[in-house]
Design an enzyme around this catalytic site. Structure first.
Site, PDB file in Angstrom:
ATOM      1  N   TYR A 144       0.850  -1.200   0.000  1.00 44.02           N
ATOM      2  CA  TYR A 144       0.000   0.000   0.000  1.00 44.02           C
ATOM      3  C   TYR A 144       0.886   1.251   0.000  1.00 44.02           C
ATOM      4  CZ  TYR A 144      -3.316   3.478   1.761  1.00 44.02           C
ATOM      5  OH  TYR A 144      -4.067   4.603   1.936  1.00 44.02           O
ATOM      6  N   ASP A 199      -0.302  -7.220   6.063  1.00 41.89           N
ATOM      7  CA  ASP A 199      -1.472  -6.356   5.855  1.00 41.89           C
ATOM      8  C   ASP A 199      -2.539  -7.227   5.194  1.00 41.89           C
ATOM      9  OD1 ASP A 199      -3.403  -4.602   4.896  1.00 41.89           O
ATOM     10  OD2 ASP A 199      -1.966  -3.001   4.452  1.00 41.89           O
TER      11      ASP A 199
HETATM   12  C1  LIG Z   1      -6.771   1.538   2.908  1.00 44.85           C
HETATM   13  C2  LIG Z   1      -5.601   0.689   3.178  1.00 44.85           C
HETATM   14  C3  LIG Z   1      -4.681   1.012   4.185  1.00 44.85           C
HETATM   15  C4  LIG Z   1      -4.783   2.288   5.009  1.00 44.85           C
HETATM   16  O1  LIG Z   1      -5.914   2.282   5.823  1.00 44.85           O
HETATM   17  P1  LIG Z   1      -6.700   3.621   6.263  1.00 44.85           P
HETATM   18  O2  LIG Z   1      -7.844   3.087   7.049  1.00 44.85           O
HETATM   19  O3  LIG Z   1      -7.077   4.343   5.004  1.00 44.85           O
HETATM   20  O4  LIG Z   1      -5.747   4.430   7.075  1.00 44.85           O
HETATM   21  C5  LIG Z   1      -3.630   0.147   4.412  1.00 44.85           C
HETATM   22  N1  LIG Z   1      -3.461  -0.985   3.674  1.00 44.85           N
HETATM   23  C6  LIG Z   1      -4.330  -1.318   2.693  1.00 44.85           C
HETATM   24  C7  LIG Z   1      -4.096  -2.566   1.920  1.00 44.85           C
HETATM   25  C8  LIG Z   1      -5.420  -0.500   2.406  1.00 44.85           C
HETATM   26  O5  LIG Z   1      -6.257  -0.836   1.412  1.00 44.85           O
END
Ligand SMILES: *Cc1c(COP(=O)(O)O)cnc(C)c1O
Length: 375
Positions: A99, A171
């Site tokens: 990301y 993630d």
């Molecule tokens: C949206 C997203 C983030 C960040 O999250 P927020 O809630 O916007 O701070 C991190 N990793 C991935 C894969 C995302 O899609």
């Protein structure tokens, strides 16, 4: 218990004070002491703990199969809390198509603060092994990647990280614990932007870290929540709990429609490439089939041509909404390179799609009309 049952019941209970079947939203910022000065009900001040947030964290821990969970005001706050649990001088290895906001955190906030990091192609295990030769504290994994839907072999990277003595955080936002189980595969942390599929309705911001073990490093993440203070509001915790109850059914529909749409796009003459791990032609299909139970609701595609053609398709849709983010009931389409800005690795001809819960035939009809703009 099965995932569907957990999604409905984990963290939920009938309120003993009132018999309310749905979780109360506790707005109180402060909690009463007993005459002897103690806090027999466990809560002192709402930055540190809040009953609605406790319920959410219990729910997330059970869904992900971890030992503890901690929630934040956004996914980025959750990511930052993991980096802040490291020490200045520590080294991080991260995939080149993680990301963009995560790489930006490293580049613009944590590198000045003292972390060093290597950006690698996670698909090349020899590249990962090479980067791990610098004593490494943390490997950051994201699979499928964004926006090219590249697949990383989670078990392969974890084996290398273990050998090098590094922790692994995944993630898991795009998969949710329903599709992918990083902690079961040996990762130390699963991180989520709960803003996306877990919330599921494009109406809350949140983040979470779920830990396989509760250790001293996890306590440092927890300290970031309680003292750093990037906590989710009680209402956002409640909305998230509400969203999670229907997660398995939403996810199945997102995935099924994404597969159908990917098939349609792959056969379309105006399309150069479709990136969806559910397609047999996808380079990561076999690994994805091994580590994911379904292939997800996100896909991207490249039109024949470049930025102008991609913009023409994005401006030709009626049903899709031109917006960033993902995981809501409404389908979204975006020109990713425009969103990410100068550091982007997204091709100019690429559009990223979050497949919503509309009927896939209606979505295909809309894309089909839009693609006539460049036929
Ligand atoms: C949206 C997203 C983030 C960040 O999250 P927020 O809630 O916007 O701070 C991190 N990793 C991935 C894969 C995302 O899609």
């Amino acid at each position: 218990m099965h995932f569907e049952t957990l999604a409905v019941h984990a963290g939920q209970h009938v309120d003993p004070a009132t018999g309310a079947v749905t979780l109360p939203i506790h707005l109180s910022t402060t909690f009463e002491r007993a005459p002897d000065g103690s806090f027999p009900r466990g809560h002192v001040y709402a930055r540190e703990t809040n009953p609605t947030r406790d319920a959410l964290e219990g729910c997330l821990m059970l869904l992900e199969g971890g030992a503890a969970a901690v929630s934040f005001a956004s996914g980025s706050a959750a990511t930052a809390a993991i980096f802040q649990a490291l020490r200045p001088g520590d080294h991080v290895v991260i995939g080149e198509d993680a990301y963009y906001g995560t790489i930006r955190l490293l580049r613009e906030i944590f590198a000045p603060w003292g972390l060093s990091y290597s950006v690698v192609n996670m698909g090349q295990l020899n590249e990962v092994a090479e980067a791990l030769r610098a004593p490494t504290a943390l490997v950051w994994l994201e699979t499928p990647s964004n926006p090219l839907l590249r697949i990383t072999d989670i078990t392969g990277v974890i084996a290398l990280a273990r050998e090098a003595g590094a922790r692994v955080a995944v993630d898991n936002t795009w998969c949710t614990p329903m599709l992918q189980r990083p902690l079961d595969l040996g990762a130390d942390y699963s991180m989520h932007s709960t803003t996306k599929y877990l919330g599921g309705h494009s109406d809350l911001m949140g983040g979470a870290v779920i830990a396989r073990e509760r250790d001293e490093f996890f306590d440092r993440i927890l300290l970031q929540q309680k003292q750093g203070g990037a906590i989710p509001s009680p209402f956002d915790c409640w909305l998230l709990m509400r969203g999670i109850r229907s997660l398995p059914y939403r996810m199945r529909a997102h995935c099924q429609s994404a597969q159908t749409i990917a098939g349609f796009l792959a056969a379309h003459p105006a399309i150069e490439a479709v990136h969806y791990p559910g397609l047999k032609s996808h380079a990561g299909h076999e690994i994805a089939a091994r580590q994911m139970s379904l292939f997800g609701g996100m896909l991207s595609f490249q039109v024949k041509g470049g930025r102008a053609e991609a913009y023409r398709v994005a401006s030709g849709v009626q049903l899709f909404t031109r917006a960033t983010s993902l995981g809501g009931p409404e389908s979204l389409i975006e020109h990713r390179a425009s969103v990410e800005g100068p550091h982007t690795r997204a091709p100019e001809s690429l559009l990223r799609v979050s497949v919503g819960l509309e009927h896939p035939d209606d979505l295909i009809a809309d894309l089909s009309t839009a693609l006539e703009q460049i036929a």
